[in-house]
Write an enzyme that holds these catalytic residues in place. Structure first.
Site, mmCIF file in Angstrom:
data_model
loop_
_atom_site.group_PDB
_atom_site.id
_atom_site.type_symbol
_atom_site.label_atom_id
_atom_site.label_comp_id
_atom_site.label_asym_id
_atom_site.label_seq_id
_atom_site.Cartn_x
_atom_site.Cartn_y
_atom_site.Cartn_z
ATOM 1 C CB THR A 3 42.475 45.689 44.956
ATOM 2 O OG1 THR A 3 41.057 45.690 45.133
ATOM 3 C CG2 THR A 3 42.979 47.122 45.010
ATOM 4 C CG ASP B 16 32.595 41.557 39.317
ATOM 5 O OD1 ASP B 16 32.993 42.377 40.164
ATOM 6 O OD2 ASP B 16 32.833 41.662 38.103
ATOM 7 N N GLY C 101 28.165 47.485 33.783
ATOM 8 C CA GLY C 101 29.254 47.256 34.724
ATOM 9 C C GLY C 101 28.751 46.950 36.124
ATOM 10 C CG LEU C 102 25.537 48.347 37.727
ATOM 11 C CD1 LEU C 102 24.114 48.870 37.884
ATOM 12 C CD2 LEU C 102 26.427 48.949 38.808
ATOM 13 C CB SER C 103 28.388 42.164 38.383
ATOM 14 O OG SER C 103 29.675 42.614 38.551
ATOM 15 C CB SER C 104 24.320 41.633 33.821
ATOM 16 O OG SER C 104 25.231 41.933 32.806
ATOM 17 C CB SER C 105 28.587 38.310 33.018
ATOM 18 O OG SER C 105 29.478 39.289 33.410
ATOM 19 C CD GLU D 37 33.218 36.688 33.670
ATOM 20 O OE1 GLU D 37 32.278 36.422 34.447
ATOM 21 O OE2 GLU D 37 33.381 37.803 33.168
ATOM 22 C CE1 TYR E 287 39.187 43.471 35.348
ATOM 23 C CE2 TYR E 287 40.233 41.418 34.692
ATOM 24 C CZ TYR E 287 39.629 42.198 35.657
ATOM 25 O OH TYR E 287 39.481 41.700 36.923
HETATM 26 C C1 GLA Z 1 35.657 43.602 36.839
HETATM 27 C C2 GLA Z 1 36.148 42.217 37.273
HETATM 28 C C3 GLA Z 1 36.430 42.173 38.782
HETATM 29 C C4 GLA Z 1 37.316 43.347 39.210
HETATM 30 C C5 GLA Z 1 36.803 44.667 38.642
HETATM 31 C C6 GLA Z 1 37.748 45.809 38.903
HETATM 32 O O1 GLA Z 1 34.393 43.865 37.393
HETATM 33 O O2 GLA Z 1 35.200 41.228 36.953
HETATM 34 O O3 GLA Z 1 37.017 40.940 39.120
HETATM 35 O O4 GLA Z 1 38.652 43.125 38.850
HETATM 36 O O5 GLA Z 1 36.571 44.595 37.255
HETATM 37 O O6 GLA Z 1 37.849 46.082 40.249
#
Ligand code: GLA
Length: 387
Positions: free
Chosen positions: A35, A174, A126-130, A162, A224
């Protein structure tokens, strides 16, 4: 962790004198998926796991990077005069992208750096290491060079780098979650204008359990970006019949009224997810305020179904984890979290059932998929810090 990076710094660069240590967290999103590039709401929280950096200024323009997560790569050297993305630069494209983004805004580093990193976010989970690495970089640049930026600016700079340096068209969730994290709170963020509220997420008698599928499908970035453009196409068609700035502006009823303007059936489903998921997120936060954890969990489950069927960003492994979680007594809600195509699920599980949850879901995953899942009972932590 502080001692570990300092020790490594001394070992590889000779001395740890005058070295500063910094931390920025990873995140898990509770609800509000895909979203954030549709002007909708998200509800992530920062974790107590993340990325640590030991950093010291140099007197010349050299940049030296070392990651304890990629020991075999050794020291990767670069320079402030070479802030361009390249395949050889590997993971250093993330910090270099942030340095480049600062420079583009007139905030130029006047000398290089020696850096040692160590992260405890499982790789590719997918826990946002970047994002944590981007926010971390911004945070130490601000501290070391005196750049005048807020933590929200750090989130924006991270996303900008990014998007424009690393070619991933991500939204701001993130980076915002990492930069603005607050212990025991999730962040209710409206991505249309970046207004936000903290919402306490202290779950009485329950825990947040993240389950790592240990798979990461190569589609992540390409698919994505495809989802993003499908949403943009749907939005443009809707804008011919209704005045909106983003899909997040529509209620479910309005969407049903106007959806015939969208020509392609696939784009209808993508837009439907974005609209309904946004409304689910608003409702979920309301439910939490009313102490209605049951409703919160039901909305998490509905979010998963929509991501699986309409948005099509799940995969077999993740669906198995979620289905098996739903079967376990004491599970309040369970869904895929993050961008999709592998990575993790997030579940809310009653305290006394956490062990059973791990056993049952782990065994079923092994049996049905032939792979091992990892489980983390996570805690919600603060944003970036100097240690
Ligand atoms: C990734 C992207 C975020 C978000 C999610 C999905 O983590 O980096 O910006 O769009 O996917 O909710």
């Amino acid at each position: 962790m502080k001692e570990t990076v300092l020790k490594k710094f001394e070992e590889i660069y000779g001395s740890a004198e005058g070295v500063n240590v910094y931390f920025a967290p990873g995140r898990v999103n509770m609800i509000g998926e895909h979203t954030d590039y549709n002007g909708g709401h998200v509800f992530p929280c920062a974790l107590t796991i993340g990325t640590y950096a030991a950093v010291k200024k140099r007197t010349d323009r050299k940049l030296r990077f070392y990651s304890m997560n990629f020991d075999s790569l050794g020291i990767i050297e670069s320079s402030l005069d070479d802030l361009t993305p390249s395949d050889e630069a590997g993971w250093t494209n993330y910090p270099k992208g942030v340095m480049w983004a600062f420079a583009r805004q007139g905030m130029k580093m006047d000398c290089g750096l020696d850096i040692v990193l160590n992260g405890n976010i499982p790789n590719g989970s997918g826990l946002s290491s970047s994002a944590s690495l981007e926010v971390l970089t911004g945070y130490y640049l601000k501290d070391l060079y005196g750049f005048q930026v807020t933590n929200i600016d750090l989130a924006k700079i991270g996303q900008y780098s990014e998007n424009n340096f690393n070619g991933m068209n991500c939204g701001i969730m993130d980076q915002f979650a990492s930069a603005m994290g607050k212990k025991d709170n999730a962040i209710f963020l409206d991505t249309a204008d970046l207004s936000y509220q903290y919402a306490p997420l202290v779950l009485e008698g329950a825990k947040i359990v993240v389950t790592n599928s240990n798979v990461k499908h190569s589609l992540v970035n390409s698919e994505y970006n495809v989802r993003r453009s499908e949403c943009e196409k749907a939005l443009a068609e809707l804008q011919t019949v209704v005045k909106i700035a983003g899909l997040g502006d529509l209620s479910e009823e309005e969407f049903e009224e106007y959806k015939s303007a969208i020509k392609d059936e696939v784009c209808v489903r993508r837009a439907k997810h974005a609209v309904y998921e946004n409304q689910r997120t608003i409702r979920a936060v309301e439910a939490l305020k009313n102490n209605d954890l049951k409703l919160f969990g039901e909305l998490m489950n509905a979010s998963h179904v929509s991501l699986r069927d309409d948005y099509e960003v799940s995969c077999e492994e993740i669906d198995v984890l979620v289905e098996e979680a739903w079967k376990v007594e004491g599970v309040i809600g369970s869904r895929i979290t993050g961008g999709g195509f592998g990575g993790c699920t997030v579940s809310i599980v009653k305290d006394e059932m956490v062990e059973q949850f791990k056993e049952k879901v782990g065994a079923a995953y092994q049996e049905r998929v032939g792979k091992t899942a990892d489980f983390y009972v996570v805690e919600i932590g603060d944003g970036p810090q100097k240690m």
